[in-house]
Design a protein around this motif. Sequence first.
Motif, PDB file in Angstrom:
ATOM      1  N   ALA A   1       0.828  -1.209   0.000  1.00  0.00           N
ATOM      2  CA  ALA A   1       0.000   0.000   0.000  1.00  0.00           C
ATOM      3  C   ALA A   1       0.861   1.258   0.000  1.00  0.00           C
ATOM      4  CB  ALA A   1      -0.927  -0.009   1.208  1.00  0.00           C
ATOM      5  N   PRO A   2       0.320   2.371  -0.504  1.00  0.00           N
ATOM      6  CA  PRO A   2       1.071   3.636  -0.519  1.00  0.00           C
ATOM      7  C   PRO A   2       1.440   4.090   0.887  1.00  0.00           C
ATOM      8  CG  PRO A   2      -0.841   3.752  -1.969  1.00  0.00           C
ATOM      9  CD  PRO A   2      -0.987   2.496  -1.172  1.00  0.00           C
ATOM     10  N   ASP A   3       2.576   4.779   0.976  1.00  0.00           N
ATOM     11  CA  ASP A   3       3.034   5.345   2.240  1.00  0.00           C
ATOM     12  C   ASP A   3       3.844   6.589   1.928  1.00  0.00           C
ATOM     13  OD1 ASP A   3       3.603   5.683   4.951  1.00  0.00           O
ATOM     14  OD2 ASP A   3       3.832   3.534   5.259  1.00  0.00           O
ATOM     15  N   ASP A   4       4.143   7.406   2.970  1.00  0.00           N
ATOM     16  CA  ASP A   4       4.893   8.630   2.709  1.00  0.00           C
ATOM     17  C   ASP A   4       6.396   8.392   2.626  1.00  0.00           C
ATOM     18  OD1 ASP A   4       5.393   8.112   5.345  1.00  0.00           O
ATOM     19  OD2 ASP A   4       4.568   9.985   6.121  1.00  0.00           O
ATOM     20  N   GLU A   5       6.856   7.258   3.119  1.00  0.00           N
ATOM     21  CA  GLU A   5       8.266   6.890   3.019  1.00  0.00           C
ATOM     22  C   GLU A   5       8.377   5.374   3.078  1.00  0.00           C
ATOM     23  OE1 GLU A   5      10.891   8.321   6.086  1.00  0.00           O
ATOM     24  OE2 GLU A   5      12.526   8.581   4.641  1.00  0.00           O
ATOM     25  N   ILE A   6       9.079   4.801   2.129  1.00  0.00           N
ATOM     26  CA  ILE A   6       9.190   3.344   2.044  1.00  0.00           C
ATOM     27  C   ILE A   6      10.669   2.971   2.036  1.00  0.00           C
ATOM     28  CG2 ILE A   6       8.711   1.294   0.637  1.00  0.00           C
ATOM     29  CD1 ILE A   6       6.266   2.769  -0.470  1.00  0.00           C
ATOM     30  N   VAL A   7      11.070   2.136   2.989  1.00  0.00           N
ATOM     31  CA  VAL A   7      12.448   1.675   3.090  1.00  0.00           C
ATOM     32  C   VAL A   7      12.487   0.195   2.766  1.00  0.00           C
ATOM     33  CG1 VAL A   7      14.477   1.447   4.569  1.00  0.00           C
ATOM     34  CG2 VAL A   7      12.908   3.375   4.879  1.00  0.00           C
ATOM     35  N   VAL A   8      13.315  -0.169   1.803  1.00  0.00           N
ATOM     36  CA  VAL A   8      13.415  -1.557   1.366  1.00  0.00           C
ATOM     37  C   VAL A   8      14.821  -2.062   1.635  1.00  0.00           C
ATOM     38  CG1 VAL A   8      13.042  -3.160  -0.533  1.00  0.00           C
ATOM     39  CG2 VAL A   8      11.798  -1.000  -0.479  1.00  0.00           C
ATOM     40  N   ALA A   9      14.934  -3.143   2.383  1.00  0.00           N
ATOM     41  CA  ALA A   9      16.228  -3.735   2.694  1.00  0.00           C
ATOM     42  C   ALA A   9      16.372  -5.064   1.970  1.00  0.00           C
ATOM     43  CB  ALA A   9      16.371  -3.945   4.209  1.00  0.00           C
ATOM     44  N   GLY A  10      17.611  -5.453   1.703  1.00  0.00           N
ATOM     45  CA  GLY A  10      17.871  -6.763   1.120  1.00  0.00           C
ATOM     46  C   GLY A  10      17.784  -6.785  -0.389  1.00  0.00           C
TER      47      GLY A  10
END
Length: 245
Positions: A47-56
């Motif tokens: 879902a949409p968000d104001d900040e998305i952090v993706v690891a790996g």
Amino acid sequence: MKKLLLSISITCKVLLAQGSHELSDITFRAYDYSLIAVTIDRVSLGAPDDEIVVAGITPGYHLIEISKVMGYSHHYGANMQNVYRGRVFVPEGVSMRTLIDRYNRFVIIDQLAFAPVINQPYQVVSNNVVGTCNTGMQYYNATPAYIRPEAFAQLRNIIAAQSFESAKIKIAKQAISANRVSAMQVLELMQLFTFESYKLELAKFAYAYTADQQNYYLVNNGFTFSSSINNLAAYIAGGNQGGWN
């Protein structure tokens, strides 16, 4: 609210670890922190968000697609507008901070190389890399370590939750004196304050603990009055900042 995805290997083999490559992180946001949705290699990150952090994320080129929420409809839900689609090169073992600017351009704010120490709670700061993502020529040089994005996000939330500026500045100084920070992190903390006097106090205090002092001009964006910029410049020129430097 920031969305942290510890791994995006969900059904997508291209994002799994390959051999001995060190994985990387990417942070996505819009310049105004409006809601966005991100797809990597045709895998939706939810879902949409104001900040998305993706690891790996494995190093190499990845297809990045970003949509912005332009409004909501009672019958159709979120009204999404595609604002970026392109192939982005992700270096090995870095944390990349990116944003969609006001002209819907994909901008790399910085690339931060992970410190090569096991269980190291900090991250090595690099020279800022600002420009469109598809240049293919991005260089960075490691310099002293500073607080990593996850810990900094917690610090920012704690400070923002305080009702009084005096409490905010106290917490900020406690954290900064124990951890090196980047110029961009100082700017983000300054933006949590309302009064110019506290912004200036924080900027003066934090300079001595800033790993990338060559980028300290960035904090000037946090001031409302030019007199504060001049005051800070005079303070730095005086050379009596103390701290770790």
